[in-house]
Design a protein around this motif. Structure first.
Motif, short mmCIF file in Angstrom:
data_model
loop_
_atom_site.label_atom_id
_atom_site.label_comp_id
_atom_site.label_asym_id
_atom_site.label_seq_id
_atom_site.Cartn_x
_atom_site.Cartn_y
_atom_site.Cartn_z
N PHE A 98 -19.90 -6.50 7.24
CA PHE A 98 -19.40 -5.25 7.83
C PHE A 98 -18.74 -5.53 9.18
CE2 PHE A 98 -19.35 -1.19 9.87
CZ PHE A 98 -19.27 -0.25 8.85
N ILE A 99 -19.39 -6.35 10.00
CA ILE A 99 -18.83 -6.66 11.32
C ILE A 99 -17.53 -7.44 11.20
CG2 ILE A 99 -19.26 -8.02 13.41
CD1 ILE A 99 -22.15 -7.08 13.31
N ASP A 100 -17.43 -8.32 10.23
CA ASP A 100 -16.15 -9.02 9.98
C ASP A 100 -15.04 -8.01 9.70
OD1 ASP A 100 -17.20 -11.53 10.36
OD2 ASP A 100 -17.51 -11.94 8.23
N SER A 101 -15.35 -6.98 8.92
CA SER A 101 -14.36 -5.95 8.60
C SER A 101 -14.01 -5.12 9.83
CB SER A 101 -14.88 -5.04 7.48
OG SER A 101 -15.05 -5.75 6.28
N LEU A 102 -14.99 -4.89 10.71
CA LEU A 102 -14.71 -4.19 11.97
C LEU A 102 -13.70 -4.98 12.80
CD1 LEU A 102 -18.20 -3.00 13.28
CD2 LEU A 102 -16.44 -1.63 12.19
N ARG A 103 -13.90 -6.27 12.86
CA ARG A 103 -12.97 -7.12 13.63
C ARG A 103 -11.56 -7.03 13.06
NH1 ARG A 103 -17.40 -11.22 12.92
NH2 ARG A 103 -18.65 -11.18 14.84
N ALA A 104 -11.47 -7.01 11.72
CA ALA A 104 -10.15 -6.99 11.08
C ALA A 104 -9.43 -5.67 11.35
CB ALA A 104 -10.31 -7.22 9.58
N ILE A 105 -10.15 -4.54 11.23
CA ILE A 105 -9.49 -3.24 11.37
C ILE A 105 -9.09 -2.96 12.81
CG2 ILE A 105 -11.56 -1.81 11.75
CD1 ILE A 105 -10.32 0.30 9.96
N THR A 106 -9.79 -3.55 13.78
CA THR A 106 -9.48 -3.29 15.19
C THR A 106 -8.60 -4.38 15.81
OG1 THR A 106 -11.53 -4.39 15.90
CG2 THR A 106 -11.62 -2.00 15.54
N LYS A 107 -8.31 -5.43 15.08
CA LYS A 107 -7.52 -6.54 15.63
C LYS A 107 -6.16 -6.10 16.17
CE LYS A 107 -6.15 -11.29 14.62
NZ LYS A 107 -6.17 -12.38 13.61
N PRO A 108 -5.42 -5.20 15.47
CA PRO A 108 -4.13 -4.76 16.03
C PRO A 108 -4.27 -4.11 17.40
CG PRO A 108 -4.30 -4.17 13.72
CD PRO A 108 -5.65 -4.64 14.12
N TYR B 96 -15.90 3.21 11.71
CA TYR B 96 -16.88 2.97 10.65
C TYR B 96 -16.42 3.50 9.30
CZ TYR B 96 -20.40 1.83 14.22
OH TYR B 96 -21.10 1.26 15.25
N SER B 97 -15.86 4.72 9.29
CA SER B 97 -15.53 5.37 8.02
C SER B 97 -14.61 4.53 7.12
CB SER B 97 -14.92 6.75 8.28
OG SER B 97 -14.57 7.38 7.07
N LEU C 150 -6.63 5.08 14.38
CA LEU C 150 -7.40 4.55 13.26
C LEU C 150 -8.05 5.66 12.44
CD1 LEU C 150 -9.28 1.59 15.01
CD2 LEU C 150 -7.24 1.44 13.59
N PRO C 151 -8.09 5.49 11.12
CA PRO C 151 -7.48 4.40 10.35
C PRO C 151 -5.96 4.55 10.24
CG PRO C 151 -8.48 5.98 8.87
CD PRO C 151 -8.84 6.42 10.26
N ARG C 152 -5.46 5.73 10.65
CA ARG C 152 -4.02 5.97 10.68
C ARG C 152 -3.79 7.12 11.66
NH1 ARG C 152 -6.45 7.65 6.29
NH2 ARG C 152 -6.43 9.86 5.73
N ARG C 153 -2.56 7.32 12.07
CA ARG C 153 -2.27 8.39 13.02
C ARG C 153 -2.57 9.76 12.40
NH1 ARG C 153 0.62 6.59 17.42
NH2 ARG C 153 1.49 4.47 17.23
N HIS C 154 -3.10 10.66 13.23
CA HIS C 154 -3.43 12.00 12.76
C HIS C 154 -2.18 12.87 12.78
CE1 HIS C 154 -7.96 11.76 13.01
NE2 HIS C 154 -7.59 10.65 13.62
N PRO C 155 -1.69 13.33 11.62
CA PRO C 155 -0.46 14.12 11.60
C PRO C 155 -0.61 15.49 12.27
CG PRO C 155 -1.49 14.09 9.42
CD PRO C 155 -2.23 13.10 10.26
N SER C 156 -1.84 16.00 12.36
CA SER C 156 -2.04 17.33 12.93
C SER C 156 -2.23 17.31 14.43
CB SER C 156 -3.26 17.99 12.27
OG SER C 156 -4.44 17.25 12.52
N LEU C 157 -2.26 16.12 15.04
CA LEU C 157 -2.49 16.01 16.48
C LEU C 157 -1.29 15.37 17.17
CD1 LEU C 157 -6.18 14.69 16.56
CD2 LEU C 157 -5.40 17.05 16.83
N ARG C 158 -1.13 15.73 18.43
CA ARG C 158 -0.08 15.14 19.24
C ARG C 158 -0.68 14.61 20.53
NH1 ARG C 158 1.83 15.72 15.07
NH2 ARG C 158 3.82 16.65 14.42
#
Length: 316
Positions: free
Chosen positions: A301-311, A120-121, A263-271
């Motif tokens: 908003f739901i269209d954007s959810l589909r786009a961000i999770t498509k990968p 969501y964020s 999402l939205p990108r890898r967390h650099p502080s976590l492994r």
């Protein structure tokens, strides 16, 4: 009173929207006095409206006692439809506004802290920059709580892992499938290992969500299904913030949805540790009420959810 068994001209002419709204307020507040205060009306006016509504329908809608009021079965049947009616009217007003400007409107959603922070964020940040007049109402909780909020029409949709078969009243659109992963802080010595047996992690300090929570229960069941006893849970909490602080020390382990690490990108502080739980893969879906129209802003908003999770839908 003689119960009305069908919709007829008499009921259609005499049933007033305002009276149904007053009934909803009385049931939500638990008393006519509190409803009078909430609606800025006198208590006799509240009583008169309820009496008129009961006379129009020919049934008793409220049971009254010293403790307050409770809806009768007839009252519960009416308010269930009344909530839907007012929700559709609200959506209609928003649709009118969107005819002039599709980017205007309130979007109401629910989900877990993982969903809120990872999915969501970034969409909220994107749409709020593009459409400054959009507003966003977000409720955080597990799927059981969010299903109740959805049924009450307090939210428009939920994005969640599907822990069980959906209700007949819900519509499901699967976005992707996702497993659980074990993560730790970047400073933990385990973060540098390329191969780890899960048995090595059982005596490490863990921070997990409680079993009473959908996610916590599923995580512990996934460990058991893999043939292991539950790990040593030092900190059990539904708070992402607290668990994040524990991970940042480099001493704790936890289990999270894999998408939360991507999402939205890898967390650099976590492994993510090289431990797999193939039995933990579940569908992540958008859940809405069947036959319920959504505002144009919500659809955007739901269209954007589909786009961000498509990968993620392409990953196996």
């Amino acid at each position: 009173m003689i119960a009305v068994t069908q919709w007829n001209d008499r009921v259609r002419r005499r049933l007033r929207l305002r009276d149904v709204d007053i009934l909803l307020a009385v049931i939500q507040t638990g008393s006519m006095g509190k409803a009078a205060g909430a609606l800025n009306m006198s208590q006799p006016a509240i009583s008169k409206a309820i009496a008129y509504l009961e006379h129009t329908l020919g049934v008793r809608l409220l049971d009254r006692s010293r403790q307050g009021v409770e809806p009768t079965p007839s009252g519960r049947a009416l308010i269930k439809r009344g909530v839907a009616m007012f929700d559709e009217l609200r959506q209609g007003v928003q649709d009118i506004a969107s005819l002039a400007d599709p980017a205007v409107g309130e979007i109401r959603m629910g989900g877990s802290e993982h969903t809120v922070s990872a999915i969501y964020s970034p969409v909220i940040h994107q749409l709020s920059r593009q459409n400054p007049r959009m507003t966003f109402h977000v409720i955080v909780g597990d799927l059981r709580m969010m299903s109740r909020e959805l049924d009450a029409r307090n939210i428009d949709f939920v994005v969640s892992r599907m822990y069980s078969s959906p209700s007949e009243e819900h519509s499901i659109e699967v976005l992707f499938e996702d497993p659980l992963v074990v993560v730790t802080g970047a400073s933990n010595p385990l973060a540098r290992r390329r191969k780890i047996a899960f048995a090595e992690l059982l005596d490490e300090p863990w921070t997990l969500q409680p079993r009473e929570n959908n996610f916590g229960s599923f995580a512990l069941d996934a460990i058991r299904a893999a043939g292991f006893p539950p790990p040593r849970i030092t900190v059990a909490s539904t708070s992402n913030s607290l668990r994040g602080e524990m991970l940042a020390t480099g001493h704790y382990l936890t289990m999270v949805p894999r998408y939360w690490t991507l999402l939205p990108r890898r967390h650099p502080s976590l492994r993510v540790l090289p431990v797999e739980f193939p039995n933990s893969r579940l569908k992540v879906a958008i859940i809405t009420l069947k036959n319920r129209s959504l505002s144009r802003a919500t659809e955007l908003f739901i269209d954007s959810l589909r786009a961000i999770t498509k990968p993620l839908a392409r990953e196996k």
